[in-house]
Design an enzyme around this catalytic site. Structure first.
Site, mmCIF file in Angstrom:
data_model
loop_
_atom_site.group_PDB
_atom_site.id
_atom_site.type_symbol
_atom_site.label_atom_id
_atom_site.label_comp_id
_atom_site.label_asym_id
_atom_site.label_seq_id
_atom_site.Cartn_x
_atom_site.Cartn_y
_atom_site.Cartn_z
ATOM 1 N N HIS A 40 -6.267 -7.438 13.136
ATOM 2 C CA HIS A 40 -5.058 -6.605 13.133
ATOM 3 C C HIS A 40 -4.716 -6.261 14.580
ATOM 4 O O HIS A 40 -5.589 -5.869 15.349
ATOM 5 C CB HIS A 40 -5.343 -5.330 12.325
ATOM 6 C CG HIS A 40 -4.115 -4.540 11.945
ATOM 7 N ND1 HIS A 40 -3.017 -5.121 11.353
ATOM 8 C CD2 HIS A 40 -3.832 -3.225 12.056
ATOM 9 C CE1 HIS A 40 -2.100 -4.177 11.114
ATOM 10 N NE2 HIS A 40 -2.569 -3.020 11.545
ATOM 11 N N CYS A 80 14.518 24.421 3.795
ATOM 12 C CA CYS A 80 13.627 25.198 2.928
ATOM 13 C C CYS A 80 12.791 24.254 2.062
ATOM 14 O O CYS A 80 12.957 23.042 2.116
ATOM 15 C CB CYS A 80 14.435 26.137 2.042
ATOM 16 S SG CYS A 80 15.659 27.114 2.933
ATOM 17 N N ARG A 138 -10.502 -0.119 15.104
ATOM 18 C CA ARG A 138 -10.490 0.628 13.848
ATOM 19 C C ARG A 138 -11.528 -0.025 12.942
ATOM 20 O O ARG A 138 -12.716 0.122 13.178
ATOM 21 C CB ARG A 138 -9.064 0.600 13.264
ATOM 22 C CG ARG A 138 -8.845 1.553 12.120
ATOM 23 C CD ARG A 138 -7.382 1.604 11.656
ATOM 24 N NE ARG A 138 -6.888 0.336 11.115
ATOM 25 C CZ ARG A 138 -5.664 0.168 10.589
ATOM 26 N NH1 ARG A 138 -4.820 1.184 10.544
ATOM 27 N NH2 ARG A 138 -5.292 -0.990 10.110
ATOM 28 N N ASP A 144 12.934 23.804 -1.178
ATOM 29 C CA ASP A 144 13.709 23.142 -2.225
ATOM 30 C C ASP A 144 15.184 22.995 -1.894
ATOM 31 O O ASP A 144 15.933 22.413 -2.679
ATOM 32 C CB ASP A 144 13.598 23.942 -3.527
ATOM 33 C CG ASP A 144 12.160 24.267 -3.842
ATOM 34 O OD1 ASP A 144 11.381 23.314 -3.989
ATOM 35 O OD2 ASP A 144 11.808 25.462 -3.901
ATOM 36 N N ARG A 174 1.137 -10.846 6.949
ATOM 37 C CA ARG A 174 0.978 -9.631 6.142
ATOM 38 C C ARG A 174 2.074 -8.610 6.446
ATOM 39 O O ARG A 174 1.797 -7.522 6.952
ATOM 40 C CB ARG A 174 -0.366 -8.949 6.461
ATOM 41 C CG ARG A 174 -1.623 -9.759 6.271
ATOM 42 C CD ARG A 174 -2.847 -8.857 6.420
ATOM 43 N NE ARG A 174 -2.869 -8.104 7.651
ATOM 44 C CZ ARG A 174 -3.587 -8.421 8.734
ATOM 45 N NH1 ARG A 174 -4.368 -9.487 8.727
ATOM 46 N NH2 ARG A 174 -3.539 -7.666 9.811
ATOM 47 N N LYS A 177 0.845 -1.207 0.000
ATOM 48 C CA LYS A 177 0.000 0.000 0.000
ATOM 49 C C LYS A 177 0.876 1.251 0.000
ATOM 50 O O LYS A 177 2.092 1.172 0.291
ATOM 51 C CB LYS A 177 -0.904 -0.020 1.237
ATOM 52 C CG LYS A 177 -0.145 0.065 2.557
ATOM 53 C CD LYS A 177 -1.046 -0.253 3.740
ATOM 54 C CE LYS A 177 -0.266 -0.205 5.032
ATOM 55 N NZ LYS A 177 -0.990 -0.830 6.147
ATOM 56 N N TYR A 181 16.446 30.696 6.477
ATOM 57 C CA TYR A 181 15.323 31.441 7.052
ATOM 58 C C TYR A 181 15.407 31.506 8.572
ATOM 59 O O TYR A 181 15.645 30.491 9.229
ATOM 60 C CB TYR A 181 13.995 30.769 6.694
ATOM 61 C CG TYR A 181 13.625 30.872 5.235
ATOM 62 C CD1 TYR A 181 13.445 32.115 4.619
ATOM 63 C CD2 TYR A 181 13.432 29.730 4.474
ATOM 64 C CE1 TYR A 181 13.093 32.207 3.282
ATOM 65 C CE2 TYR A 181 13.079 29.809 3.135
ATOM 66 C CZ TYR A 181 12.917 31.044 2.546
ATOM 67 O OH TYR A 181 12.576 31.124 1.225
HETATM 68 C C1 LIG Z 1 -0.225 -1.815 6.796
HETATM 69 C C2 LIG Z 1 -0.785 -3.077 7.287
HETATM 70 C C3 LIG Z 1 0.031 -4.201 7.505
HETATM 71 C C4 LIG Z 1 1.540 -4.158 7.401
HETATM 72 O O1 LIG Z 1 2.061 -3.658 8.609
HETATM 73 P P1 LIG Z 1 3.632 -3.538 8.887
HETATM 74 O O2 LIG Z 1 3.716 -3.070 10.284
HETATM 75 O O3 LIG Z 1 4.150 -2.541 7.910
HETATM 76 O O4 LIG Z 1 4.235 -4.876 8.667
HETATM 77 C C5 LIG Z 1 -0.583 -5.388 7.847
HETATM 78 N N1 LIG Z 1 -1.925 -5.464 7.996
HETATM 79 C C6 LIG Z 1 -2.736 -4.406 7.813
HETATM 80 C C7 LIG Z 1 -4.200 -4.549 7.990
HETATM 81 C C8 LIG Z 1 -2.202 -3.183 7.460
HETATM 82 O O5 LIG Z 1 -3.008 -2.132 7.305
#
Ligand SMILES: *Cc1c(COP(=O)(O)O)cnc(C)c1O
Length: 371
Positions: free
Chosen positions: A165, A310, A136, A312, A221, A38, A263
């Site tokens: 998660h 800055c 979440r 750039d 994941r 992602k 700056y």
């Molecule tokens: C982003 C995400 C992950 C990956 O997490 P990391 O900490 O980068 O390994 C796994 N599961 C879900 C649902 C996520 O949103």
């Protein structure tokens, strides 16, 4: 677009492959890997990263939004792609057309997907997201029965996965993770009791993959670990940084003691000072909070950011670098010889995590890929 400026991100695909194999070695042989790509693969470039990982053997890919899934499909990625965030109203037909797997956690989502799938004459591949304590996305216990009844009654919706998660996977000893695991196992048992048999059972991000909390699951994941980010505070895993941010010195000037720089004159030369201007700024993702505190590498030597970053430009105090010249390579993230600026070190200085450091390197900075 051709790059006319030396500022670039170098992506080391060998390091990516190395990290993939480090993860594989910690995984049980029967687990599969969903590589999370992602946010443009955490700023590393989703398509080259996914192609490299597909070749290395990643089984599925994870994206946050539809657009990211379509980008991978357009690039010829054929393995399953899971939209971790679930589909929003109106996205159902395109999700189904491109066979994107979707995380689901609301009856209304299921109704819309069912309708779109029937219209398309296709199946929709769903991963039921359980909220086991993250607070979440995900189905809470109270709604689980209704959701399961919906799946049982639907022909178009296929329950191919169940997922959750962890909120505190980076603190392995925290009791919440065990509670979440127990919650998830109860939900999984309920799903199976209802006669549904999801193929993919998954809960573990990078940190959890390395912490032995994946029991009962058959898929992990990981995201950050693939990119060489350290999931734990102790930073001891044998992962290699994949991303480097580099540029060249554009301009050098000698300033007398007492001169102000950039700056706000937040840097005042305390000695005769040699200042290097580099064509990188906060518009490139070089965070303005690195003003007077960032570190860069010039000729393999650590130097400090002088004054305010800055949009750039950034200024470096290179007084102590022997023979420094215009055109010298500057490394703002990554290694030069034995010295490194790690994303975790950068992150600490600006009060964030390595993830955000990677994601913040802006689109203006071209990515160069080292095969
Ligand atoms: C982003 C995400 C992950 C990956 O997490 P990391 O900490 O980068 O390994 C796994 N599961 C879900 C649902 C996520 O949103």
């Amino acid at each position: 677009m051709k790059a006319y400026r030396p500022t670039h991100v170098a992506i080391d695909l060998d390091a990516l492959r190395h990290n993939y194999h480090v993860l594989r070695e910690t995984m049980r042989p029967d687990w599969r890997m969903l590589a999370v790509v992602k946010a443009d693969a955490y700023g590393h470039g989703a398509v080259p990263v996914a192609r490299t990982l597909e070749e290395a053997g990643a089984d599925l890919f994870g994206v946050a939004i539809v657009e990211e899934g379509l980008e991978l499909r357009a690039a010829g990625i054929t393995r399953p792609i899971l939209m971790l965030g679930g589909p929003w109203p109106g996205q159902e037909p395109v999700v189904i057309e491109h066979d994107l797997h979707v995380a689901v956690f609301e009856i209304e989502q299921l109704q819309r997907l069912e309708h779109a799938a029937r219209q398309a004459g296709k199946s929709c591949f769903c991963h039921l997201k359980i909220d086991s304590g993250m607070g979440r996305l995900g189905v809470r216990d109270e709604q689980l029965d209704e959701v399961l009844r919906f799946f049982l009654a639907s022909e178009a919706l296929q329950l191919v996965g169940i997922m959750t998660h962890f909120a505190l996977a980076d603190c392995p000893d925290h009791p919440l993770t065990a509670q979440q695991q127990a919650h998830f196992k109860r939900a999984l048992a309920k799903v199976r009791d209802a006669g549904l048999i999801p193929e993919y059972i998954h809960s573990s991000n990078s940190a959890a993959t390395f912490s032995d909390v994946n029991g009962g699951c058959n898929l992990v994941r990981p995201g950050i670990a693939l990119y060489g980010g350290q999931p734990f505070e102790d930073r001891t895993l044998p992962l290699e940084p994949v991303m480097a941010l580099r540029t060249e010195i554009a301009h050098l000037k000698q300033l007398p003691t007492g001169s102000g720089v950039s700056y706000g004159h937040r840097f005042i030369a305390q000695r005769p000072t040699l200042i290097a201007a580099i064509p990188v700024g906060y518009a490139d993702g070089y965070n303005r909070l690195l003003s007077n505190c960032g570190t860069a590498l010039v000729r393999g030597q650590k130097v400090a950011v002088a004054g305010t970053v800055c949009m750039d430009w950034t200024l470096l105090d290179v007084t102590d670098v022997a023979n420094v010249q215009c055109g010298d390579r500057v490394t703002l993230l990554g290694c030069d010889g034995d010295e490194c600026v790690l994303a975790e070190q950068w992150a600490e200085k600006v009060g964030t995590i390595s993830y955000e450091v990677f994601c913040q390197i802006s689109k203006r900075v071209p990515r160069h890929y080292q095969p």
